[in-house]
Design an enzyme around this catalytic site. Sequence first.
Site, short mmCIF file in Angstrom:
data_model
loop_
_atom_site.label_atom_id
_atom_site.label_comp_id
_atom_site.label_asym_id
_atom_site.label_seq_id
_atom_site.Cartn_x
_atom_site.Cartn_y
_atom_site.Cartn_z
N ARG A 87 -9.22 -0.41 4.33
CA ARG A 87 -8.34 0.56 3.56
C ARG A 87 -6.73 0.06 3.18
O ARG A 87 -6.55 0.38 2.05
CB ARG A 87 -8.17 1.94 4.38
CG ARG A 87 -9.51 2.78 4.40
CD ARG A 87 -8.85 3.77 5.38
NE ARG A 87 -7.55 4.52 4.93
CZ ARG A 87 -6.75 5.36 5.73
NH1 ARG A 87 -7.06 5.77 6.71
NH2 ARG A 87 -5.81 5.65 4.90
N CYS A 114 -5.06 12.63 12.92
CA CYS A 114 -5.74 11.34 12.83
C CYS A 114 -5.68 10.70 14.29
O CYS A 114 -4.94 11.34 15.06
CB CYS A 114 -5.39 10.41 11.57
SG CYS A 114 -3.66 9.89 11.98
N LYS A 154 0.84 -1.33 0.07
CA LYS A 154 -0.01 0.17 -0.11
C LYS A 154 0.81 1.16 0.11
O LYS A 154 0.59 2.13 -0.73
CB LYS A 154 -0.74 0.06 1.27
CG LYS A 154 -1.69 1.46 1.51
CD LYS A 154 -2.37 1.26 2.74
CE LYS A 154 -1.80 1.76 3.97
NZ LYS A 154 -1.55 2.96 4.19
N ASN A 155 1.77 1.31 0.80
CA ASN A 155 2.81 2.41 0.95
C ASN A 155 3.78 2.44 -0.08
O ASN A 155 4.40 3.76 0.17
CB ASN A 155 3.35 2.44 2.44
CG ASN A 155 2.06 2.64 3.27
OD1 ASN A 155 1.05 3.03 3.34
ND2 ASN A 155 2.57 2.35 4.88
N ASP A 182 4.40 0.74 12.18
CA ASP A 182 3.12 0.17 11.72
C ASP A 182 3.03 -1.40 12.11
O ASP A 182 1.87 -1.98 11.89
CB ASP A 182 3.02 -0.08 10.18
CG ASP A 182 2.87 1.55 9.67
OD1 ASP A 182 3.33 1.72 8.34
OD2 ASP A 182 2.59 2.44 10.62
N ARG A 211 -0.02 14.64 12.75
CA ARG A 211 0.32 14.53 11.29
C ARG A 211 0.71 15.78 10.51
O ARG A 211 0.09 16.04 9.58
CB ARG A 211 -0.31 13.62 10.54
CG ARG A 211 -1.16 12.30 11.32
CD ARG A 211 -0.01 11.22 11.39
NE ARG A 211 0.46 10.80 10.40
CZ ARG A 211 -0.13 9.69 9.65
NH1 ARG A 211 -1.24 9.18 10.17
NH2 ARG A 211 0.11 9.07 8.46
C1 EPZ Z 1 3.92 6.98 6.26
O1 EPZ Z 1 3.26 7.99 6.81
C2 EPZ Z 1 2.94 5.71 6.12
N1 EPZ Z 1 1.88 6.17 5.21
C3 EPZ Z 1 2.39 5.40 7.53
O2 EPZ Z 1 1.73 4.28 7.28
C4 EPZ Z 1 3.75 5.17 8.49
O3 EPZ Z 1 3.17 4.92 9.83
C5 EPZ Z 1 4.70 6.29 8.63
O4 EPZ Z 1 5.16 6.70 7.07
C6 EPZ Z 1 5.97 6.15 9.15
O5 EPZ Z 1 6.52 4.88 8.83
C7 EPZ Z 1 2.09 6.08 4.07
O6 EPZ Z 1 3.26 5.96 3.34
C8 EPZ Z 1 0.82 6.09 3.04
P1 EPZ Z 1 5.85 10.30 8.28
P2 EPZ Z 1 3.56 9.56 6.94
O7 EPZ Z 1 5.72 11.62 7.72
O8 EPZ Z 1 4.70 9.93 5.53
C9 EPZ Z 1 6.29 13.62 11.86
C10 EPZ Z 1 0.06 2.84 7.91
O9 EPZ Z 1 -0.57 2.36 8.84
N2 EPZ Z 1 6.17 14.54 10.56
O10 EPZ Z 1 7.25 9.48 8.43
O11 EPZ Z 1 2.77 10.31 7.26
C11 EPZ Z 1 4.79 12.97 11.92
O12 EPZ Z 1 4.17 13.68 12.61
C12 EPZ Z 1 0.52 4.24 7.79
O13 EPZ Z 1 0.04 2.38 6.65
C13 EPZ Z 1 6.44 16.04 10.87
O14 EPZ Z 1 6.72 16.30 12.06
O15 EPZ Z 1 4.75 9.43 8.23
C14 EPZ Z 1 5.18 11.70 12.56
O16 EPZ Z 1 5.37 11.91 14.06
C15 EPZ Z 1 -0.04 4.92 8.98
N3 EPZ Z 1 6.47 16.85 9.71
C16 EPZ Z 1 6.68 11.36 11.94
O17 EPZ Z 1 7.14 12.72 11.36
C17 EPZ Z 1 6.04 16.48 8.50
O18 EPZ Z 1 6.09 17.25 7.60
C18 EPZ Z 1 6.52 10.36 11.23
O19 EPZ Z 1 5.66 10.85 9.84
C19 EPZ Z 1 6.00 14.98 8.43
C20 EPZ Z 1 5.65 14.04 9.30
#
Ligand code: EPZ
Length: 420
Positions: A399, A118, A22-23, A307, A123
């Site tokens: 999803r 969420c 998915k990701n 995850d 996020r």
């Molecule tokens: C991706 O989300 C995945 N989703 C998530 O999977 C996964 O949990 C996550 O990466 C971490 O591995 C997809 O790929 C579609 P991040 P993403 O940006 O990109 C902070 C699932 O269950 N952050 O790496 O949104 C954020 O708050 C989902 O499949 C900022 O501070 O994750 C978080 O604490 C859930 N500023 C941390 O980084 C930003 O601009 C990790 O978020 C962006 C993120």
Amino acid sequence: MAKFLVEKCGPLSGEVEISGSKNAVLPIMAAAILTEESCQILDAPVLRDVDVMCKLLGSIGSAVKANYEENIIEIETRDIVAKEAPYELVKKMRASILVMGPLLARTGKARIALPGGCAIGARPINLHLKGFQALGAEIEEGHGYVEAKADKLIGANVYLDFPSVGATENIMMAAVLAEGITIIENVAEEPEIVDLANFLNKMGAKIKGAGTDTIKIEGVGKLHGTKHAVIPDRIETGTFMVAAAITRGNILIKNVVPDHVKPVIAKLKECGAIIEDGDDGMRVRGDVNPLISTDIKTLPYPGFPTDMQSQFMAFLTTVTGSSVVIETVFENRYMHIGELNRMGANIKIEGRSAIIQGDRRLQGAQVISTDLRAGAALVLAGLMAEGTTEISEVYHIERGYADFIEKFRSLGASIKRMED
Ligand code: EPZ
């Protein structure tokens, strides 16, 4: 709203085939916006989120053909008729923000509904926007939307305060058509980043370093269409590995990249599970040794994946001994603890740590799935809980897991889906 009814089952056995990631497929679908030629994505999983991304691309002007029988999605974005991701789609799937980088690179403008928070955290997207600004875009926020504009994107150096997966993907997709060299430091190293970079390079991009902490991109004038098979889903893989362990079963998991699930292999082995990797797949056995506790700390890849945290926690309630789990990636990813405790688990939160007591006899109960992986954790707990576990809000699970119920049923689980 649909619900799952999960009965206590014996050890799972048999074999299961992992679907495409998915990701990985979501950012790759968004990247198809970067060319007016046709892109063919193979091994695409049949998921609600993929459906939403198809609709979003259609609303932008892409011609999208999703052949779910063959797991093939064809995307051709000859003309772009809209440069935005509307709120009604973004609120369904936060990954909609991944069209921002490609739209900005292709058209010089992108307007995205702010995804908001969420169940697992605030996020924010500040790092995505920091990257676009570094490349020369002007950012404007207002009325729940954020807009990025740039006559031309110029290569730049970007340092990510946190190795954000989405920010790495969005900035990479914006930079491939920028003028000059872009160097992004402290990037995410997840396999999905590598898969996206491979797809972009097949389109004619010049990206080096994906999978390390620094990515170097040499902007090019144009990208062409390509064909690409996405990698298997490492989180679905981990979920079925834990399913074998929690039920003390013996299952063969096919279409696995063992390298992508190293932390889960290591941790399950620490607990006493037997894991054998062979030509026909990965066999996971929870029926050989008595299973014991271990401690988990979630970290960006190659650390233990956030995850997989809730699924592993469900498993740790059934082993001998206490365990400590520390979630470091999201600030609020313990919503499943209250639900597991309602099933007879004994998990206490102390600061950012969760202390899990082992040897719990779980009982079936009515519980709520608060996010995709929490839902999967409740199903795993339900397989071991006396009686029936009724899980509501299962759209989260649907999803992100393809053929979820069918795959568990084929291993001997008794799960029924019912409309509320
Ligand atoms: C991706 O989300 C995945 N989703 C998530 O999977 C996964 O949990 C996550 O990466 C971490 O591995 C997809 O790929 C579609 P991040 P993403 O940006 O990109 C902070 C699932 O269950 N952050 O790496 O949104 C954020 O708050 C989902 O499949 C900022 O501070 O994750 C978080 O604490 C859930 N500023 C941390 O980084 C930003 O601009 C990790 O978020 C962006 C993120």
